[in-house]
Scaffold this motif. Sequence first.
Motif: not given
Length: 267
Positions: A91-100, A102-108
Amino acid sequence: MKKIAILPTLLTLGNAVCGFSAIVSASKIDGTAATEVYFAYSAWLILAAMLFDALDGYAARLSKTASNFGGELDSLCDGVSFGAAPAFLILRLGAPWEPVMIRNGVAGIAVLYMVCALLRLARFNVENSPDPASHRRFKGLPSPAAAGCVVSLAVLRSQIASEWVGLDPVFVAALVKVWAPLGGLLVALLMVSRVAYPHLTKQVLRGRRPFSYLMRIILAGFVLTWARELSVVILFWGYAVTFLVRHLVLRAWRAEGVAPLEEPQPH
């Protein structure tokens, strides 16, 4: 349960403490340059958890105190250090993404990683055999090796200002940001796959080998030392990808009717 082995149990709990501390360190990363050092702290804590994970088994065998309690506790601690901690690090390595989206995809992907690690540990407990000969190969990527792949990205991310890497820090940060969720997804699926992975300490370091074999190990150690920050990346991703490619090549040969050397069955 009236008596338990003290030293192996303390080493096993040290594994979990390191994993929890890695999560705490990663939680302090807020995207600023001042907190990038916590990538390294979190990474080294997970690597320390791997050391405790290796030592508790040796201590139990040397003291002849191995037990079902120790095995169950080991799996619970592995779930923290090699399941939850690397997932949070993704989660920390894949942040921050602006599009929601993509952020939800990283969390998934982070959640999927943790789930696959827990399934991998549960499957190992069920299928594990007491026969030492059956422990030479694993079925699926071991959870510590998968965690090492994530950790290697955190090490690289924390060293983006190092002149040794020789790459633009912005480029390295962007590369890790993209590859962390994608690579995390790959190793998550490899953990629950049927790809055979060798037990390195039992197949590489034990037993009698030719002198040239020792020289190859020394040469590999020299290359890893020379690579410095990249050595962790080379070690863990090389292990994960090499045997995946080998598995795919063997399957392709079988599909074409070619008879390669028989692949040892994983356990």
